[in-house]
Scaffold this motif. Structure first.
Motif, mmCIF file in Angstrom:
data_model
loop_
_atom_site.group_PDB
_atom_site.id
_atom_site.type_symbol
_atom_site.label_atom_id
_atom_site.label_comp_id
_atom_site.label_asym_id
_atom_site.label_seq_id
_atom_site.Cartn_x
_atom_site.Cartn_y
_atom_site.Cartn_z
ATOM 1 N N GLY A 159 -49.605 9.916 -21.780
ATOM 2 C CA GLY A 159 -48.850 10.339 -22.959
ATOM 3 C C GLY A 159 -47.413 9.863 -22.947
ATOM 4 O O GLY A 159 -46.777 9.729 -23.997
ATOM 5 N N TRP A 163 -47.045 7.849 -26.764
ATOM 6 C CA TRP A 163 -46.629 8.753 -27.830
ATOM 7 C C TRP A 163 -46.004 8.031 -29.017
ATOM 8 O O TRP A 163 -46.257 8.383 -30.176
ATOM 9 C CB TRP A 163 -45.641 9.796 -27.292
ATOM 10 N N VAL A 264 -57.138 9.651 -24.649
ATOM 11 C CA VAL A 264 -55.971 10.302 -25.235
ATOM 12 C C VAL A 264 -55.749 9.879 -26.683
ATOM 13 O O VAL A 264 -55.338 10.696 -27.516
ATOM 14 C CB VAL A 264 -54.711 10.015 -24.382
ATOM 15 N N LEU A 318 -49.463 13.859 -26.677
ATOM 16 C CA LEU A 318 -48.444 12.876 -27.044
ATOM 17 C C LEU A 318 -47.077 13.531 -27.258
ATOM 18 O O LEU A 318 -46.040 12.933 -26.946
ATOM 19 C CB LEU A 318 -48.878 12.102 -28.292
#
Length: 337
Positions: A159, A163, A264, A318
Motif C-alpha cells: 500500500g 496508493w 491489493v 491504500l
C-alpha cells in the motif's frame, strides 16, 4: 541531502521508485546500489534509474550465501567510504545496516517478512527499524534491539507505493481472459517448495485462457518455452506493474510481493505459496483480499475461474499506505544535517 537506497531484489524498485523520483524532484541527491538478482537490473533499466552494481547473488547454497553476505558488506563499505551520504534506507537488504554502520551512515531498515533470517543482524545495526502493524515488537526486540528504534507502520508494504495511482482502481481484465503467473522463487534461501508444481494446472487452462508466465530466471523461462506448453506466453523482459494490472483477469503467484500487489488493487489473486505463510499474507487472506490454494489442482482451478470477479482496490489498505509513505519520507528528511 544525499540519500542511499540499496535495492537487492526486483520488488524493491517499485517500493522505492515513487519516493526516489519525488526526493530527486525536490533537489535531493540519490545514490542507488543494487545486485543482479531476479529482474532487478532489468527493472532499473526499464525505469531509466541510475545505479551502481555492488556484488552478486550467490545462489541457494547456505554456505555460499553466508560467504557472499560478508563479501558484499565489505564491497558496499568500500563503495560508500568517503561519500557524503546523510542516510541509507532499504527494504529487506540485510547488507545495508552493517555496511552503513561501518561507513558511519545511519540507516533505516524495513521488512515485512518475520521469518527472514537476516533480520536478526539487520535489526541490531539499523538506526531505525520499520515493520507492519501486525508484526509484534516481541518478534523484533531483544537485549540487543531497543524497542525505541522500532516502529510498526500502518497497513501493508504494498500500500505504501500503490496508493497514489490505484485508489479507486477497478480491474477491467474480464474480457481479456489473461491469467498471469509469477513462478516460484527457486533460488531463495527460504523457499523449500517444489519446482514447477503448477505445471498440471497451467496445462489444463492454457487452451481456454491466455496464460502469461512471469519467470524469475532464465531456467524457468526456458522450461515454459517447451513444446508441451505451446500457447503459453513467456515474458522475456519484466513488465511494468501497470501493464499487468490493466488487463489481468486473474493472477496466480507462488508467493511474494507481486502476488500481494495484485490482490491489493482488486485483481482476483491466488497465492499458491508452499511454505509457512507470512503474517502479511494471513492478513490479506483473512480479510478476503487474497485467495490461498497451496494444493491447487486443475479441478479447483476451474471452480475458481467460474466464480472469479474483480473488485475495487482496497481503499483501507491504500489509505494506510499513504500515511506510511508520508511517514517514511519525513523520517528520511529528519536525518538532514
Amino acid at each position: 541531502m544525499n540519500i542511499w537506497f540499496d535495492l537487492t531484489n526486483s520488488p524493491h524498485i517499485n517500493f522505492f521508485k515513487q519516493l526516489i523520483e519525488e526526493l530527486k524532484s525536490e533537489g535531493h541527491d540519490v545514490t542507488i546500489t543494487c545486485r543482479p538478482l531476479a529482474n532487478t537490473i532489468d527493472l532499473l533499466d526499464l525505469y531509466h534509474m541510475e545505479y551502481t552494481i555492488v556484488g552478486k547473488h550467490y545462489g541457494k547454497s547456505t554456505w555460499k550465501k553466508a560467504m557472499g553476505f560478508f563479501v558484499r558488506v565489505l564491497e558496499l563499505y568500500k563503495f560508500l567510504k568517503g561519500k557524503k551520504i546523510d542516510v541509507g534506507i532499504s527494504q529487506s537488504s540485510f547488507y545495508s545496516p552493517i555496511a552503513g554502520s561501518l561507513a558511519g551512515i545511519p540507516t533505516i531498515y524495513t521488512n515485512d517478512n518475520e521469518h527472514a533470517a537476516g533480520n536478526k543482524i539487520s535489526f541490531i545495526f539499523a538506526n531505525k527499524v520499520l515493520v507492519p502493524e501486525f508484526i509484534s515488537k516481541e518478534n523484533v526486540c531483544n537485549a540487543l534491539v531497543s524497542e525505541k528504534k522500532v516502529t510498526q507502520y500502518k497497513g501493508v508494504k504494498e500500500g505504501i507505493y500503490l496508493w497514489k495511482k490505484y485508489k479507486g482502481f477497478k480491474a477491467t481484465g474480464d474480457q481479456s481472459k489473461k491469467i498471469y503467473v509469477r513462478t516460484e522463487p527457486q533460488t531463495a534461501q527460504y523457499y523449500k517448495g517444489k519446482s514447477y508444481f503448477l505445471d498440471p494446472v497451467l496445462e489444463s487452462i492454457k487452451d481456454d485462457y491466455q496464460v502469461i508466465i512471469l519467470p524469475r530466471n532464465e531456467a524457468q523461462a526456458e522450461h515454459y518455452k517447451g513444446e508441451q506448453y505451446k500457447g503459453i506466453v513467456v515474458c522475456d523482459k519484466p513488465l511494468q506493474f501497470d501493464e499487468i494490472a490493466k488487463d489481468c483477469f486473474m493472477f496466480i503467484g507462488a508467493g511474494g510481493t507481486m502476488t500481494r500487489e495484485m490482490a491489493v488493487v482488486g485483481i482476483p489473486t491466488i497465492s499458491v505459496y508452499q511454505d509457512a505463510l507470512l503474517d502479511v499474507d494471513k492478513f490479506l487472506i483473512d480479510n478476503g483480499i487474497m485467495m490461498y490454494e497451496p494444493k491447487l489442482n486443475a479441478q479447483r482451478m476451474q471452480e475458481i475461474l467460474a466464480s472469479a470477479q474483480s473488485r475495487e482496490a482496497s481503499t483501507a489498505i491504500l489509505d494506510k499506505g499513504e500515511q506510511t509513505y508520508n511517514y517514511i519520507k519525513q523520517l528520511i528528511l529528519s536525518y538532514e544535517k
